[in-house]
Motif scaffolding. Structure first.
Motif, PDB file in Angstrom:
ATOM      1  N   ALA A   4       4.311   7.562  -6.597  1.00 53.09           N
ATOM      2  CA  ALA A   4       4.687   7.571  -5.181  1.00 53.09           C
ATOM      3  C   ALA A   4       5.247   6.223  -4.735  1.00 53.09           C
ATOM      4  O   ALA A   4       6.115   6.169  -3.863  1.00 53.09           O
ATOM      5  CB  ALA A   4       3.488   7.952  -4.318  1.00 53.09           C
ATOM      6  N   GLY A   5       4.761   5.145  -5.349  1.00 52.27           N
ATOM      7  CA  GLY A   5       5.225   3.809  -4.998  1.00 52.27           C
ATOM      8  C   GLY A   5       6.468   3.368  -5.740  1.00 52.27           C
ATOM      9  O   GLY A   5       6.885   2.219  -5.621  1.00 52.27           O
ATOM     10  N   HIS A   6       7.072   4.304  -6.506  1.00 52.21           N
ATOM     11  CA  HIS A   6       8.289   4.002  -7.272  1.00 52.21           C
ATOM     12  C   HIS A   6       8.094   2.768  -8.155  1.00 52.21           C
ATOM     13  O   HIS A   6       8.964   1.890  -8.232  1.00 52.21           O
ATOM     14  CB  HIS A   6       9.499   3.831  -6.356  1.00 52.21           C
ATOM     15  N   CYS A   7       6.944   2.724  -8.805  1.00 52.57           N
ATOM     16  CA  CYS A   7       6.601   1.571  -9.640  1.00 52.57           C
ATOM     17  C   CYS A   7       7.272   1.654 -11.008  1.00 52.57           C
ATOM     18  O   CYS A   7       7.629   2.729 -11.476  1.00 52.57           O
ATOM     19  CB  CYS A   7       5.087   1.495  -9.826  1.00 52.57           C
ATOM     20  N   ASP A   8       7.387   0.501 -11.616  1.00 50.47           N
ATOM     21  CA  ASP A   8       7.895   0.406 -12.983  1.00 50.47           C
ATOM     22  C   ASP A   8       6.755   0.486 -13.988  1.00 50.47           C
ATOM     23  O   ASP A   8       6.954   0.908 -15.119  1.00 50.47           O
ATOM     24  CB  ASP A   8       8.655  -0.915 -13.167  1.00 50.47           C
ATOM     25  N   GLY A   9       5.563   0.041 -13.565  1.00 50.32           N
ATOM     26  CA  GLY A   9       4.440   0.027 -14.483  1.00 50.32           C
ATOM     27  C   GLY A   9       3.110  -0.033 -13.770  1.00 50.32           C
ATOM     28  O   GLY A   9       3.041  -0.206 -12.552  1.00 50.32           O
ATOM     29  N   ILE A  10       2.046   0.125 -14.564  1.00 47.76           N
ATOM     30  CA  ILE A  10       0.674   0.028 -14.094  1.00 47.76           C
ATOM     31  C   ILE A  10       0.014  -1.124 -14.841  1.00 47.76           C
ATOM     32  O   ILE A  10       0.086  -1.193 -16.069  1.00 47.76           O
ATOM     33  CB  ILE A  10      -0.102   1.337 -14.362  1.00 47.76           C
ATOM     34  N   VAL A  11      -0.626  -2.012 -14.105  1.00 50.71           N
ATOM     35  CA  VAL A  11      -1.358  -3.123 -14.701  1.00 50.71           C
ATOM     36  C   VAL A  11      -2.839  -2.745 -14.677  1.00 50.71           C
ATOM     37  O   VAL A  11      -3.409  -2.517 -13.604  1.00 50.71           O
ATOM     38  CB  VAL A  11      -1.118  -4.446 -13.951  1.00 50.71           C
ATOM     39  N   THR A  12      -3.417  -2.638 -15.864  1.00 51.11           N
ATOM     40  CA  THR A  12      -4.807  -2.215 -16.001  1.00 51.11           C
ATOM     41  C   THR A  12      -5.384  -2.772 -17.292  1.00 51.11           C
ATOM     42  O   THR A  12      -4.632  -3.087 -18.220  1.00 51.11           O
ATOM     43  CB  THR A  12      -4.912  -0.664 -15.991  1.00 51.11           C
ATOM     44  N   ASN A  39       2.442   7.326 -23.768  1.00 52.60           N
ATOM     45  CA  ASN A  39       3.340   8.483 -23.786  1.00 52.60           C
ATOM     46  C   ASN A  39       3.267   9.270 -22.477  1.00 52.60           C
ATOM     47  O   ASN A  39       4.289   9.761 -21.993  1.00 52.60           O
ATOM     48  CB  ASN A  39       3.036   9.386 -24.986  1.00 52.60           C
ATOM     49  N   LEU A  40       2.079   9.386 -21.884  1.00 49.32           N
ATOM     50  CA  LEU A  40       1.958  10.101 -20.610  1.00 49.32           C
ATOM     51  C   LEU A  40       2.602   9.309 -19.475  1.00 49.32           C
ATOM     52  O   LEU A  40       3.239   9.885 -18.591  1.00 49.32           O
ATOM     53  CB  LEU A  40       0.496  10.390 -20.290  1.00 49.32           C
ATOM     54  N   LEU A  41       2.450   7.998 -19.511  1.00 49.46           N
ATOM     55  CA  LEU A  41       3.084   7.169 -18.493  1.00 49.46           C
ATOM     56  C   LEU A  41       4.597   7.197 -18.627  1.00 49.46           C
ATOM     57  O   LEU A  41       5.320   7.236 -17.624  1.00 49.46           O
ATOM     58  CB  LEU A  41       2.570   5.729 -18.568  1.00 49.46           C
ATOM     59  N   ALA A  42       5.080   7.198 -19.869  1.00 48.88           N
ATOM     60  CA  ALA A  42       6.528   7.229 -20.107  1.00 48.88           C
ATOM     61  C   ALA A  42       7.154   8.488 -19.517  1.00 48.88           C
ATOM     62  O   ALA A  42       8.291   8.449 -19.037  1.00 48.88           O
ATOM     63  CB  ALA A  42       6.827   7.120 -21.600  1.00 48.88           C
ATOM     64  N   GLU A  43       6.414   9.601 -19.541  1.00 46.90           N
ATOM     65  CA  GLU A  43       6.931  10.839 -18.938  1.00 46.90           C
ATOM     66  C   GLU A  43       7.202  10.668 -17.447  1.00 46.90           C
ATOM     67  O   GLU A  43       8.029  11.375 -16.877  1.00 46.90           O
ATOM     68  CB  GLU A  43       5.933  11.986 -19.152  1.00 46.90           C
ATOM     69  N   GLU A  44       6.514   9.731 -16.831  1.00 47.15           N
ATOM     70  CA  GLU A  44       6.704   9.446 -15.403  1.00 47.15           C
ATOM     71  C   GLU A  44       7.593   8.225 -15.186  1.00 47.15           C
ATOM     72  O   GLU A  44       7.734   7.746 -14.062  1.00 47.15           O
ATOM     73  CB  GLU A  44       5.346   9.231 -14.721  1.00 47.15           C
ATOM     74  N   GLY A  45       8.160   7.698 -16.277  1.00 49.54           N
ATOM     75  CA  GLY A  45       9.026   6.529 -16.166  1.00 49.54           C
ATOM     76  C   GLY A  45       8.271   5.223 -15.970  1.00 49.54           C
ATOM     77  O   GLY A  45       8.814   4.269 -15.416  1.00 49.54           O
ATOM     78  N   LEU A  46       7.024   5.173 -16.438  1.00 55.47           N
ATOM     79  CA  LEU A  46       6.170   4.010 -16.255  1.00 55.47           C
ATOM     80  C   LEU A  46       5.781   3.384 -17.586  1.00 55.47           C
ATOM     81  O   LEU A  46       5.742   4.066 -18.601  1.00 55.47           O
ATOM     82  CB  LEU A  46       4.875   4.418 -15.538  1.00 55.47           C
ATOM     83  N   GLU A  73       0.837  -1.209   0.000  1.00 59.45           N
ATOM     84  CA  GLU A  73       0.000   0.000   0.000  1.00 59.45           C
ATOM     85  C   GLU A  73       0.866   1.251   0.000  1.00 59.45           C
ATOM     86  O   GLU A  73       1.759   1.396   0.826  1.00 59.45           O
ATOM     87  CB  GLU A  73      -0.939   0.011   1.201  1.00 59.45           C
ATOM     88  N   VAL A  74       0.592   2.109  -0.970  1.00 58.65           N
ATOM     89  CA  VAL A  74       1.346   3.363  -1.084  1.00 58.65           C
ATOM     90  C   VAL A  74       0.434   4.546  -0.800  1.00 58.65           C
ATOM     91  O   VAL A  74      -0.776   4.497  -1.031  1.00 58.65           O
ATOM     92  CB  VAL A  74       2.009   3.526  -2.473  1.00 58.65           C
ATOM     93  N   ARG A  75       1.046   5.580  -0.311  1.00 55.45           N
ATOM     94  CA  ARG A  75       0.345   6.841  -0.054  1.00 55.45           C
ATOM     95  C   ARG A  75       1.011   7.924  -0.891  1.00 55.45           C
ATOM     96  O   ARG A  75       2.192   7.839  -1.190  1.00 55.45           O
ATOM     97  CB  ARG A  75       0.421   7.200   1.419  1.00 55.45           C
ATOM     98  N   TYR A  76       0.232   8.923  -1.226  1.00 53.97           N
ATOM     99  CA  TYR A  76       0.750  10.032  -2.012  1.00 53.97           C
ATOM    100  C   TYR A  76       0.129  11.311  -1.483  1.00 53.97           C
ATOM    101  O   TYR A  76      -0.993  11.304  -0.977  1.00 53.97           O
ATOM    102  CB  TYR A  76       0.425   9.844  -3.503  1.00 53.97           C
ATOM    103  N   PRO A  77       0.862  12.410  -1.572  1.00 52.29           N
ATOM    104  CA  PRO A  77       0.306  13.684  -1.095  1.00 52.29           C
ATOM    105  C   PRO A  77      -0.799  14.174  -2.032  1.00 52.29           C
ATOM    106  O   PRO A  77      -0.730  13.985  -3.250  1.00 52.29           O
ATOM    107  CB  PRO A  77       1.506  14.629  -1.109  1.00 52.29           C
ATOM    108  N   ALA A  78      -1.818  14.790  -1.466  1.00 51.20           N
ATOM    109  CA  ALA A  78      -2.964  15.272  -2.245  1.00 51.20           C
ATOM    110  C   ALA A  78      -2.542  16.228  -3.354  1.00 51.20           C
ATOM    111  O   ALA A  78      -3.110  16.207  -4.450  1.00 51.20           O
ATOM    112  CB  ALA A  78      -3.978  15.938  -1.324  1.00 51.20           C
ATOM    113  N   GLU A  79      -1.514  17.032  -3.099  1.00 50.02           N
ATOM    114  CA  GLU A  79      -1.085  17.993  -4.135  1.00 50.02           C
ATOM    115  C   GLU A  79      -0.534  17.299  -5.375  1.00 50.02           C
ATOM    116  O   GLU A  79      -0.516  17.871  -6.457  1.00 50.02           O
ATOM    117  CB  GLU A  79      -0.083  19.014  -3.583  1.00 50.02           C
ATOM    118  N   MET A  80      -0.119  16.067  -5.224  1.00 48.21           N
ATOM    119  CA  MET A  80       0.383  15.313  -6.368  1.00 48.21           C
ATOM    120  C   MET A  80      -0.709  15.156  -7.433  1.00 48.21           C
ATOM    121  O   MET A  80      -0.427  15.161  -8.629  1.00 48.21           O
ATOM    122  CB  MET A  80       0.879  13.946  -5.891  1.00 48.21           C
ATOM    123  N   LEU A  81      -1.949  15.014  -6.984  1.00 46.97           N
ATOM    124  CA  LEU A  81      -3.072  14.840  -7.908  1.00 46.97           C
ATOM    125  C   LEU A  81      -3.258  16.065  -8.798  1.00 46.97           C
ATOM    126  O   LEU A  81      -3.673  15.943  -9.948  1.00 46.97           O
ATOM    127  CB  LEU A  81      -4.361  14.562  -7.135  1.00 46.97           C
TER     128      LEU A  81
END
Length: 180
Positions: free
Chosen positions: A97-105, A114-121, A70-78
């Motif tokens: 916030a969880g220093h993830c490599d990817g999102i499974v969805t 392209n938007l995920l790649a900007e975040e390194g995901l 479980e990861v938490r992130y600051p509200a301002e991040m949104l």
């Protein structure tokens, strides 16, 4: 590899069991947020109040099995992020916030690469992820498939084959691969 699991891959039971079986085997480190888990619980309401109770017990067991997930992130991040669907920004924030490599969805259109790649995901659908994990750990993933199939057959009045079960779970490619 750290992977953020979206609610849409945690709610279908067979899909969740396949993914979490791989996580339990150490093939990846799962991540989620409280909001993602809450989305899963609320999605079950359409099946009735007992389904939500069951989902919340499943969530409690997942939290106990994977306390670091479980990861938490600051509200301002949104407010600093953008996705086509504003209701999905919390998923991106949790992944960052969880220093993830990817999102499974299964929701590809709302998580453009392209938007995920900007975040390194990167984004992966669960079927594709399971195929890649099978390529690297065939025996482990096949064993997980066998356990999920055995449990489905234990609970179902009608017998399942691995291919039919995975197809119903929206995992047709891994189902085909696992049937041999």
């Amino acid at each position: 590899m750290r992977l953020l699991l979206d609610a849409c891959v945690l709610y279908p039971t067979v899909m969740r069991e396949m993914l979490m079986g791989c996580a339990d085997a150490g093939l990846f480190q799962p991540r989620w947020s409280d909001r993602i888990l809450e989305e899963w619980a609320r999605a079950t309401l359409k099946l009735g109040p007992q389904a939500e109770v069951f989902a919340r017990s499943e969530i409690a067991m997942l939290r106990a099995r994977h306390p670091a997930a479980e990861v938490r992130y600051p509200a301002e991040m949104l407010r600093q992020m953008w996705l086509p669907d504003p209701d999905d920004i919390h998923v991106l924030a949790a992944a960052v916030a969880g220093h993830c490599d990817g999102i499974v969805t299964v929701n590809a259109k709302d998580f453009p690469g392209n938007l995920l790649a900007e975040e390194g995901l990167f984004r992966s659908d669960p079927d594709g992820l399971l195929l890649r994990l099978h390529d690297e750990h065939a025996e482990t993933v096949a064993g997980i498939g066998d356990m999920v199939l055995a449990e489905a057959n234990r609970l179902s009045p009608e017998p399942w084959t691995i291919r039919a079960l995975m197809k119903k779970a929206r995992l047709p490619r891994i189902g085909k691969r696992l049937m041999g």
